[in-house]
Design an enzyme around this catalytic site. Structure first.
Site, PDB file in Angstrom:
ATOM      1  N   ASP A 129       0.849  -1.189   0.000  1.00  0.00           N
ATOM      2  CA  ASP A 129       0.000   0.000   0.000  1.00  0.00           C
ATOM      3  C   ASP A 129       0.887   1.243   0.000  1.00  0.00           C
ATOM      4  O   ASP A 129       1.787   1.358   0.825  1.00  0.00           O
ATOM      5  CB  ASP A 129      -0.908  -0.008   1.230  1.00  0.00           C
ATOM      6  CG  ASP A 129      -2.074   0.956   1.087  1.00  0.00           C
ATOM      7  OD1 ASP A 129      -2.344   1.408  -0.046  1.00  0.00           O
ATOM      8  OD2 ASP A 129      -2.713   1.252   2.108  1.00  0.00           O
ATOM      9  N   TYR A 131       1.139   5.707  -0.542  1.00  0.00           N
ATOM     10  CA  TYR A 131       0.701   6.892   0.209  1.00  0.00           C
ATOM     11  C   TYR A 131       0.880   8.077  -0.736  1.00  0.00           C
ATOM     12  O   TYR A 131       1.592   9.019  -0.454  1.00  0.00           O
ATOM     13  CB  TYR A 131       1.630   6.996   1.429  1.00  0.00           C
ATOM     14  CG  TYR A 131       1.249   7.892   2.568  1.00  0.00           C
ATOM     15  CD1 TYR A 131      -0.007   7.825   3.158  1.00  0.00           C
ATOM     16  CD2 TYR A 131       2.178   8.783   3.102  1.00  0.00           C
ATOM     17  CE1 TYR A 131      -0.323   8.624   4.248  1.00  0.00           C
ATOM     18  CE2 TYR A 131       1.877   9.577   4.185  1.00  0.00           C
ATOM     19  CZ  TYR A 131       0.621   9.497   4.760  1.00  0.00           C
ATOM     20  OH  TYR A 131       0.315  10.280   5.851  1.00  0.00           O
ATOM     21  N   GLU A 202     -10.237   3.903   3.887  1.00  0.00           N
ATOM     22  CA  GLU A 202      -9.389   4.667   2.993  1.00  0.00           C
ATOM     23  C   GLU A 202      -9.810   4.302   1.575  1.00  0.00           C
ATOM     24  O   GLU A 202      -9.763   3.128   1.185  1.00  0.00           O
ATOM     25  CB  GLU A 202      -7.902   4.383   3.236  1.00  0.00           C
ATOM     26  CG  GLU A 202      -7.466   4.883   4.618  1.00  0.00           C
ATOM     27  CD  GLU A 202      -5.961   4.940   4.823  1.00  0.00           C
ATOM     28  OE1 GLU A 202      -5.233   4.158   4.184  1.00  0.00           O
ATOM     29  OE2 GLU A 202      -5.529   5.790   5.634  1.00  0.00           O
ATOM     30  N   GLU A 204      -9.227   3.975  -2.154  1.00  0.00           N
ATOM     31  CA  GLU A 204      -7.999   3.847  -2.931  1.00  0.00           C
ATOM     32  C   GLU A 204      -8.283   3.143  -4.261  1.00  0.00           C
ATOM     33  O   GLU A 204      -9.296   2.494  -4.434  1.00  0.00           O
ATOM     34  CB  GLU A 204      -6.954   3.020  -2.153  1.00  0.00           C
ATOM     35  CG  GLU A 204      -6.733   3.521  -0.719  1.00  0.00           C
ATOM     36  CD  GLU A 204      -5.514   2.911  -0.056  1.00  0.00           C
ATOM     37  OE1 GLU A 204      -4.711   2.247  -0.747  1.00  0.00           O
ATOM     38  OE2 GLU A 204      -5.369   3.113   1.168  1.00  0.00           O
ATOM     39  N   ASP A 236      -9.172   0.364   2.230  1.00  0.00           N
ATOM     40  CA  ASP A 236      -8.172  -0.017   3.233  1.00  0.00           C
ATOM     41  C   ASP A 236      -8.706   0.389   4.611  1.00  0.00           C
ATOM     42  O   ASP A 236      -8.392   1.451   5.138  1.00  0.00           O
ATOM     43  CB  ASP A 236      -6.850   0.696   2.909  1.00  0.00           C
ATOM     44  CG  ASP A 236      -5.792   0.467   3.970  1.00  0.00           C
ATOM     45  OD1 ASP A 236      -5.865  -0.549   4.681  1.00  0.00           O
ATOM     46  OD2 ASP A 236      -4.890   1.321   4.087  1.00  0.00           O
ATOM     47  N   ARG A 240      -7.976   4.083  13.555  1.00  0.00           N
ATOM     48  CA  ARG A 240      -7.196   5.295  13.804  1.00  0.00           C
ATOM     49  C   ARG A 240      -6.736   5.448  15.242  1.00  0.00           C
ATOM     50  O   ARG A 240      -5.873   6.299  15.516  1.00  0.00           O
ATOM     51  CB  ARG A 240      -8.018   6.531  13.420  1.00  0.00           C
ATOM     52  CG  ARG A 240      -8.438   6.576  11.976  1.00  0.00           C
ATOM     53  CD  ARG A 240      -7.258   6.552  11.031  1.00  0.00           C
ATOM     54  NE  ARG A 240      -7.735   6.717   9.649  1.00  0.00           N
ATOM     55  CZ  ARG A 240      -6.977   6.494   8.591  1.00  0.00           C
ATOM     56  NH1 ARG A 240      -5.723   6.092   8.732  1.00  0.00           N
ATOM     57  NH2 ARG A 240      -7.468   6.656   7.384  1.00  0.00           N
ATOM     58  N   GLN A 243      -3.572   2.967  15.308  1.00  0.00           N
ATOM     59  CA  GLN A 243      -2.498   3.356  14.384  1.00  0.00           C
ATOM     60  C   GLN A 243      -1.430   4.262  14.996  1.00  0.00           C
ATOM     61  O   GLN A 243      -0.234   3.962  14.882  1.00  0.00           O
ATOM     62  CB  GLN A 243      -3.124   4.012  13.145  1.00  0.00           C
ATOM     63  CG  GLN A 243      -2.132   4.302  12.025  1.00  0.00           C
ATOM     64  CD  GLN A 243      -2.801   4.877  10.779  1.00  0.00           C
ATOM     65  OE1 GLN A 243      -4.016   4.933  10.687  1.00  0.00           O
ATOM     66  NE2 GLN A 243      -1.992   5.304   9.830  1.00  0.00           N
ATOM     67  N   LYS A 256      -4.192  -1.869  10.223  1.00  0.00           N
ATOM     68  CA  LYS A 256      -4.551  -2.043   8.822  1.00  0.00           C
ATOM     69  C   LYS A 256      -4.777  -3.502   8.440  1.00  0.00           C
ATOM     70  O   LYS A 256      -5.495  -3.777   7.480  1.00  0.00           O
ATOM     71  CB  LYS A 256      -3.406  -1.515   7.937  1.00  0.00           C
ATOM     72  CG  LYS A 256      -3.010  -0.082   8.197  1.00  0.00           C
ATOM     73  CD  LYS A 256      -3.950   0.849   7.499  1.00  0.00           C
ATOM     74  CE  LYS A 256      -3.427   2.278   7.497  1.00  0.00           C
ATOM     75  NZ  LYS A 256      -4.275   3.147   6.686  1.00  0.00           N
ATOM     76  N   THR A 347      -4.706   6.410   0.219  1.00  0.00           N
ATOM     77  CA  THR A 347      -5.947   7.174   0.239  1.00  0.00           C
ATOM     78  C   THR A 347      -5.943   8.259  -0.820  1.00  0.00           C
ATOM     79  O   THR A 347      -4.999   9.038  -0.930  1.00  0.00           O
ATOM     80  CB  THR A 347      -6.139   7.835   1.610  1.00  0.00           C
ATOM     81  OG1 THR A 347      -5.993   6.842   2.606  1.00  0.00           O
ATOM     82  CG2 THR A 347      -7.508   8.492   1.718  1.00  0.00           C
ATOM     83  N   GLU A 361     -10.165  12.498   7.892  1.00  0.00           N
ATOM     84  CA  GLU A 361     -10.065  13.793   7.212  1.00  0.00           C
ATOM     85  C   GLU A 361     -11.418  14.492   7.151  1.00  0.00           C
ATOM     86  O   GLU A 361     -11.516  15.695   7.409  1.00  0.00           O
ATOM     87  CB  GLU A 361      -9.498  13.607   5.802  1.00  0.00           C
ATOM     88  CG  GLU A 361      -8.029  13.190   5.783  1.00  0.00           C
ATOM     89  CD  GLU A 361      -7.611  12.727   4.408  1.00  0.00           C
ATOM     90  OE1 GLU A 361      -7.072  13.533   3.643  1.00  0.00           O
ATOM     91  OE2 GLU A 361      -7.827  11.533   4.083  1.00  0.00           O
TER      92      GLU A 361
HETATM   93 CA    CA Z   1      -3.962   2.975   2.869  1.00  0.00          CA
END
Ligand code: CA
Length: 416
Positions: A129, A131, A202, A204, A236, A240, A243, A256, A347, A361
């Site tokens: 994955d 970023y 997320e 993606e 994904d 939070r 993490q 994740k 993301t 976000e």
């Molecule tokens: Ca991700």
């Protein structure tokens, strides 16, 4: 911010799954009239709201297509991908010629989508994955490291990524069990254990590798279409609260690895030829191995739907790093590609609050709840919530294609 779900082309009777799209998946026939052996999983191609039974429709390719995963087709390489796609196109075009204009062709080779069960489309080899969105990396940098620069010094020199967990990649529709684990609030003295209270998504785009490479060699960025078969939508799922406590110094781990959802349909790269656009201008020069020849950005417009309300529209076209650069970076140290490798973009977030691809976000770190169409509010996901990602892109026929959706509903945490 909220809006009802809209079809990109309401006038398109095939709903973005027309003759210029033709995504691949794995299906088994589950209808009441299914013939003996119909429950054998095999390769299907989506056409409108039907599925082409490819081993029956294309005897020439039967061995490649009467398979429980797409991996044999993936490994066959670009010449075979093009030949199979041409034959699928010919079968569907000749079927359609016998039907009135605009009608869905009626053929025993075309099964109603409602009559089949979709399976995991391919066996995932390795999962990486990235970023690659500057907006997402900046937003998360501000939230996770409020006292330092949002982008770390390496970010514009290489596509940041981590190795994920291939064995927990699941197809669209699979329920997602809320993860448990350690977390520690900034003002707490010690970590605590329990179900995640900040479960997030997320949004993606994933890239599916067909042709592998030899360990000890590197794959040039300009060779993307020689190795990557197609794309899928990826969610994904992310915890939070787990993490930030576990991530330093080696990166994402249990926040994740509990589940990653992918769409059941894989859109061939060939179907996205009209969606290619230049990536955003580089603001920092990159090393030569990351030069991708240009135009490997993809104009894919994503929608994030929570319980029937569209909460965001992330634009993939604005991603800083391209799939070609991700692939080149992934192999520049001599690591090999394998058939079935999945690498995801990270993301997808755009520059405005209604174009970000995660709830951390959307809710600005959980401080500002969003409101859904029914008046409910959310910061992070509750048990029973259903998240559905959809996406559209320009098609080679001048219309709009729709990627297969990826959806999942959150189940309560396990008791053990
Ligand atoms: Ca991700």
């Amino acid at each position: 911010m909220t809006a009802p779900r809209q079809l990109a082309e309401p006038s398109d009777p095939l709903q973005g799954f027309g003759i210029d799209h033709l995504p691949y998946g794995i299906f088994a026939d589950s209808g009441p009239g299914s013939a003996d052996g119909a429950d054998v999983p095999r390769v299907g191609v989506r056409y409108g709201d039907r599925v082409l039974d490819t081993p029956a429709a294309l005897p020439r390719w039967r061995e490649l297509l009467l398979q429980p995963t797409l991996n044999a087709l993936l490994a066959a390489g670009p010449d075979t991908w093009a030949a199979v796609r041409a034959d699928v196109t010919e079968v569907l075009a000749s079927t359609a010629r016998t039907e009135p204009a605009g009608a869905q062709p009626d053929s025993p080779l075309l099964l109603p989508l409602s009559q089949v069960t979709l399976r995991m489309p391919f066996e995932v080899a390795d999962y990486v994955d990235f970023y690659a969105s500057e907006h997402h990396a900046t937003n998360l940098g501000r939230l996770f490291r409020p006292d330092s620069a949002p982008l770390l010094p390496n970010w514009k020199h290489l596509p940041i990524g981590y190795h994920g967990r291939a064995g927990t990649v699941v197809p669209s529709g699979t329920p997602i069990r809320r993860p448990r684990g350690q977390s520690k609030a900034p003002d707490a003295d010690a970590p605590s254990f329990g179900p995640s209270r900040r479960l997030d998504i997320e949004a993606e785009i994933g890239f599916v590798v067909g042709v592998g490479s030899e360990q000890g060699t590197s794959v040039p960025a300009t060779d993307l279409a020689e190795h990557v078969f197609g794309v899928c939508l990826v969610n994904d799922w992310s915890a939070r609260d787990l993490q930030p406590w576990e991530q330093p110094p080696l990166g994402p781990f249990l926040a994740k690895s509990f589940a990653t959802s992918i769409s059941a349909w894989i859109t061939p790269l060939a179907a996205l030829a009209a969606a290619r656009v230049p990536a955003p201008a580089r603001t920092v020069p990159v090393l030569e191995y990351l030069a991708d020849g240009g135009d490997w950005g993809l104009d894919i417009a994503i929608e994030v739907d929570l319980n029937g309300t569209v909460v965001s529209r992330p634009p993939f076209a604005g991603m800083y790093w391209t799939a070609a650069q991700m692939m080149a970076h992934l192999t520049i140290n001599g690591a090999s590609l394998r058939t079935g490798d999945l690498f995801a973009s990270g993301t997808v977030s755009g520059p405005t609050p209604d174009t970000v691809g995660s709830f951390i976000e959307l809710s600005q770190g959980g401080r500002h709840p969003i409101t859904l169409a029914d008046g409910a509010t959310r910061t992070f996901l509750q048990d029973g919530d259903t998240v559905t990602l959809t996406a559209t892109a320009p098609s080679t026929g001048g219309g709009t294609l729709r990627l297969g959706e990826v959806t999942g509903t959150v189940l309560p945490s396990a008791s053990r």
